[in-house]
Design a protein around this motif. Structure first.
Motif, PDB file in Angstrom:
ATOM      1  N   ALA A 209       0.908  -1.245   0.068  1.00 41.64           N
ATOM      2  CA  ALA A 209       0.054  -0.001  -0.146  1.00 41.64           C
ATOM      3  C   ALA A 209       0.961   1.378   0.151  1.00 41.64           C
ATOM      4  CB  ALA A 209      -0.891   0.048   1.270  1.00 41.64           C
ATOM      5  N   VAL A 210       1.688   1.437   0.822  1.00 38.94           N
ATOM      6  CA  VAL A 210       2.693   2.459   0.773  1.00 38.94           C
ATOM      7  C   VAL A 210       3.492   2.703  -0.364  1.00 38.94           C
ATOM      8  CG1 VAL A 210       4.785   3.402   2.150  1.00 38.94           C
ATOM      9  CG2 VAL A 210       2.566   2.419   3.649  1.00 38.94           C
TER      10      VAL A 210
ATOM     11  N   TYR B 164       2.767   1.604  -3.282  1.00 36.93           N
ATOM     12  CA  TYR B 164       2.028   1.966  -4.363  1.00 36.93           C
ATOM     13  C   TYR B 164       1.482   3.596  -4.337  1.00 36.93           C
ATOM     14  CZ  TYR B 164       1.411  -2.170  -6.832  1.00 36.93           C
ATOM     15  OH  TYR B 164       1.634  -3.285  -7.770  1.00 36.93           O
ATOM     16  N   MET B 165       1.392   4.108  -2.824  1.00 36.61           N
ATOM     17  CA  MET B 165       1.013   5.238  -2.652  1.00 36.61           C
ATOM     18  C   MET B 165       2.266   6.370  -2.972  1.00 36.61           C
ATOM     19  SD  MET B 165      -1.445   7.339  -1.981  1.00 36.61           S
ATOM     20  CE  MET B 165      -2.603   6.126  -1.550  1.00 36.61           C
ATOM     21  N   ASP B 166       3.423   6.012  -2.606  1.00 35.13           N
ATOM     22  CA  ASP B 166       4.620   6.906  -2.708  1.00 35.13           C
ATOM     23  C   ASP B 166       5.153   7.016  -4.125  1.00 35.13           C
ATOM     24  OD1 ASP B 166       6.368   5.103  -2.821  1.00 35.13           O
ATOM     25  OD2 ASP B 166       7.100   5.107  -0.630  1.00 35.13           O
ATOM     26  N   GLY B 167       4.979   5.953  -5.001  1.00 37.63           N
ATOM     27  CA  GLY B 167       5.316   5.733  -6.220  1.00 37.63           C
ATOM     28  C   GLY B 167       6.750   6.006  -6.414  1.00 37.63           C
ATOM     29  N   GLN B 168       7.725   5.587  -5.682  1.00 36.76           N
ATOM     30  CA  GLN B 168       9.056   5.663  -5.716  1.00 36.76           C
ATOM     31  C   GLN B 168       9.727   4.383  -6.393  1.00 36.76           C
ATOM     32  OE1 GLN B 168      11.032   7.028  -2.237  1.00 36.76           O
ATOM     33  NE2 GLN B 168       9.818   9.074  -2.294  1.00 36.76           N
ATOM     34  N   VAL B 169       9.146   3.342  -6.153  1.00 35.78           N
ATOM     35  CA  VAL B 169       9.525   1.916  -6.632  1.00 35.78           C
ATOM     36  C   VAL B 169       8.907   1.636  -7.693  1.00 35.78           C
ATOM     37  CG1 VAL B 169       9.969  -0.497  -6.016  1.00 35.78           C
ATOM     38  CG2 VAL B 169      10.221   1.366  -4.180  1.00 35.78           C
ATOM     39  N   VAL B 170       7.462   1.584  -7.649  1.00 32.84           N
ATOM     40  CA  VAL B 170       6.636   1.517  -8.776  1.00 32.84           C
ATOM     41  C   VAL B 170       5.938   2.728  -9.311  1.00 32.84           C
ATOM     42  CG1 VAL B 170       6.351  -0.924  -8.309  1.00 32.84           C
ATOM     43  CG2 VAL B 170       4.592   0.573  -7.511  1.00 32.84           C
ATOM     44  N   ASP B 171       5.218   2.763 -10.518  1.00 35.00           N
ATOM     45  CA  ASP B 171       4.320   3.906 -10.620  1.00 35.00           C
ATOM     46  C   ASP B 171       3.168   4.140  -9.606  1.00 35.00           C
ATOM     47  OD1 ASP B 171       5.511   4.367 -13.016  1.00 35.00           O
ATOM     48  OD2 ASP B 171       4.211   3.200 -14.233  1.00 35.00           O
TER      49      ASP B 171
END
Length: 104
Positions: free
Chosen positions: A49-50, A52-59
């Motif tokens: 969840a984190v 996907y929310m921050d978008g640093q590792v994945v979009d």
């Protein structure tokens, strides 16, 4: 074991110097964390969840973030339930819904 393997890969990515190696390790970390989350492990669900929310590792994907946070919250994880409340309060991914915000 899957979740711990994801943590090991994440730590390897942080210590790798080459970007291609970092990317490989982070892909492996996501693969194993996703597998653990699919198996119902709350900590893995919250981590996804984190992520996907921050978008640093994945979009960045607020809908996926909400999906995984809700899965953890349904297992009565208090921080995840609080996170769901904030998402509904702030309208993050799910739209503002004060009633659902209070529920979580």
């Amino acid at each position: 074991a899957q979740y711990f393997l994801s943590i090991v890969y994440e730590q390897l990515a942080q210590s790798a110097e080459e970007e291609s190696v970092q990317l490989f390790y982070m892909e492996q970390a996501m693969k194993w964390c996703s597998s653990a989350a699919d198996s119902g492990l709350v900590e893995a669900q919250k981590d996804l969840a984190v992520t996907y929310m921050d978008g640093q590792v994945v979009d960045q994907d607020p809908l996926q973030a909400a999906r995984w946070m809700e899965e953890a919250a349904k297992q009565l994880d208090l921080p995840a339930a609080h996170g769901m409340g904030e998402m509904y309060r702030d309208g993050t991914a799910l739209g503002v819904d004060k009633s659902k915000a209070r529920f979580w």
